[in-house]
Enzyme design. Structure first.
Site, PDB file in Angstrom:
ATOM      1  N   GLU A   1       0.819  -1.202   0.000  1.00 40.87           N
ATOM      2  CA  GLU A   1       0.000   0.000   0.000  1.00 40.87           C
ATOM      3  C   GLU A   1       0.862   1.264   0.000  1.00 40.87           C
ATOM      4  O   GLU A   1       0.507   2.289  -0.594  1.00 40.87           O
ATOM      5  CB  GLU A   1      -0.924  -0.003   1.218  1.00 40.87           C
ATOM      6  CG  GLU A   1      -1.964  -1.106   1.219  1.00 40.87           C
ATOM      7  CD  GLU A   1      -1.428  -2.448   1.703  1.00 40.87           C
ATOM      8  OE1 GLU A   1      -2.172  -3.445   1.676  1.00 40.87           O
ATOM      9  OE2 GLU A   1      -0.233  -2.514   2.099  1.00 40.87           O
TER      10      GLU A   1
ATOM     11  N   ASN B   1       1.082  -8.615  -5.352  1.00 37.65           N
ATOM     12  CA  ASN B   1       1.193  -7.680  -6.469  1.00 37.65           C
ATOM     13  C   ASN B   1       1.905  -8.300  -7.676  1.00 37.65           C
ATOM     14  O   ASN B   1       3.114  -8.536  -7.641  1.00 37.65           O
ATOM     15  CB  ASN B   1       1.942  -6.432  -6.000  1.00 37.65           C
ATOM     16  CG  ASN B   1       2.034  -5.367  -7.082  1.00 37.65           C
ATOM     17  OD1 ASN B   1       1.404  -5.475  -8.136  1.00 37.65           O
ATOM     18  ND2 ASN B   1       2.812  -4.337  -6.824  1.00 37.65           N
TER      19      ASN B   1
END
Length: 449
Positions: free
Chosen positions: A67, A345
């Site tokens: 994040e 990711n």
């Protein structure tokens, strides 16, 4: 409504007390959570907060490493538009804090996010008094949002993502969820599914935008030829040998990947694997697992001792290097996907023009998964046997592998701009000149903000 928040505080306190023995054990025995413990309870050091006194401040919050990476691109765009504003950046995890200090250069200060008790949050907000609060991905905290709003802060969810589990969990908040969503001024979501989820939870349609994923815009992970040359030298590698990078693995995944490594090594003796556990404190555990299988390993922090003729598995036990290490890979596998973790990711390898492999469990990254599959730059496998077969094929067909790499670069270029669109929304709520209308990324661009 006040009664609901009192009940929320009480329930939160009960959960905290139940977890306290575990927390104390982790603090005393394992050394976790010691850093920033006072900040977590809203006690901010004078030397950290004095620079924000009387200054227009934007508080940006990201829970952990991923994040923080996504938020960094937004911070860069916002700071460019509002250089006079102070930036306070907060995280929950130690790894997130380390990453923020490393890559969020525009932040004037970094702190640990306060626990969501009303008295803790109130103490922190009274010291900072932000003009704007930017929460990222799924970081929606009822007391923090309520009290920030009472302090007249504008609140935005940037790069918003609602996973299936989060969608189900938020529903248990009941009336407090409705009030929390009403207090957020704008929701900038990553995908159409995220937009639909947040609206289904109760966010007003006029406040919700689909602006794409800011991870396409991250700067620190961009290809860097000088950095790659440095990695080859430091890791004692040469460009002719195949390099497999395995990122963000969890328990049981490293064990499953053992036969993959052994088969690839049999057919390509020069192959080197760089393996990065999701949590670096597991590095020694992973090292023991591979050594017991008769495989020579070396930790990244001991890389100067590596014998290139023997140590063919490098275990990454540092923070913030994985994204750049993807740049020297021939093959990439992203973990959290062979087990029911939900994936990690898969865009970071694509930034470097890499074909990315991942397992069947990608439910936390559905939009990204669809995207890489649609562009033909991702291969989703059911098990390690299939993964081995696919990787062997591409090692033997370098031209096709390079073609996939070019397609990956094209995908990234086609989808950039989310950070800029998020920054335009921040400008919108700061300026407070334009009435919020139902929109999308295209609608924002049409406004010419």
């Amino acid at each position: 409504m006040k009664l609901i928040y009192i009940i929320y505080d009480i329930l939160l306190l009960i959960l905290f007390m139940l977890y306290l023995p575990v927390l104390l054990y982790k603090m005393i025995v394992k050394g976790k959570y010691r850093e920033g413990i006072l900040e977590r309870f809203g006690f901010l050091a004078a030397e950290k907060i004095e620079q924000f006194e009387g200054q227009p401040t934007i508080w940006v919050h990201a829970v952990s490493v991923g994040e923080t990476v996504a938020a960094s691109a937004v911070v860069t765009e916002v700071k460019e538009r509002y250089p006079e504003h102070k930036i306070l950046f907060s995280t929950v995890t130690d790894t997130g804090q380390g990453m923020a200090r490393q890559i969020v250069k525009e932040a004037d200060e970094t702190i640990y996010f306060p626990l969501d008790f009303s008295w803790v949050v109130g103490r922190a907000l009274s010291k900072i008094n932000p003009e704007v609060v930017i929460l990222t991905e799924t970081e929606l905290w009822p007391n923090f949002i309520r009290l920030a709003k009472e302090n007249e802060a504008k609140i935005m969810l940037a790069n918003g993502r609602i996973s299936d589990s989060s969608f189900a969990g938020y529903k248990y908040l009941g009336p407090i969820l409705k009030d929390m969503l009403a207090n957020v001024d704008l929701f900038s979501m990553q995908s159409e599914q995220d937009l639909e989820y947040i609206q289904s939870l109760g966010a007003e349609q006029t406040k919700v935008y689909n602006n794409g994923n800011t991870k396409f815009d991250q700067d620190y992970a961009q290809p860097d030829s000088s950095k790659e040359e440095e990695l080859y030298q430091v890791f004692k590698l040469n460009k002719e040998q195949p390099i497999l990078v395995v990122g963000s693995t969890h328990p049981n995944e490293e064990e499953q990947l053992l036969p993959l490594y052994q088969k690839l090594k049999d057919e390509f003796p020069e192959l080197v694997m760089i393996l990065a556990p999701r949590h670096i404190k597991r590095a020694s555990e992973v090292e023991s697992l591979y050594q017991q299988a008769g495989i020579k390993t070396v930790l990244r922090t001991e890389i100067e001792t590596r014998d290139p003729s023997q140590d063919s598995v490098i275990i990454l036990d540092t923070i913030g290097e994985l994204a750049q290490i993807y740049g020297i890979a021939d093959l990439v596998f992203v973990g959290g996907s062979l087990i029911e973790k939900g994936g990690h990711n898969i865009l970071e390898p694509a930034v470097h023009g890499k074909l990315v492999f991942f397992g069947p469990y990608m439910f936390n990254f559905k939009a990204n998964t669809r995207l890489v599959l649609d562009y033909g730059v991702g291969i989703q496998i059911e098990d390690v046997a299939e993964l081995t077969e696919e990787m062997l094929y591409y090692l033997k067909n370098e031209d096709e592998l390079k073609k996939k790499g070019r397609q990956a670069v094209q995908m990234i270029e086609d989808n950039q701009g989310a950070a800029e669109r998020n920054a335009k929304l921040v400008k919108k709520i700061i300026d407070s000149k334009v009435r919020f209308e139902s929109g999308s990324a295209n609608a924002i661009n049409k406004e010419g903000l």
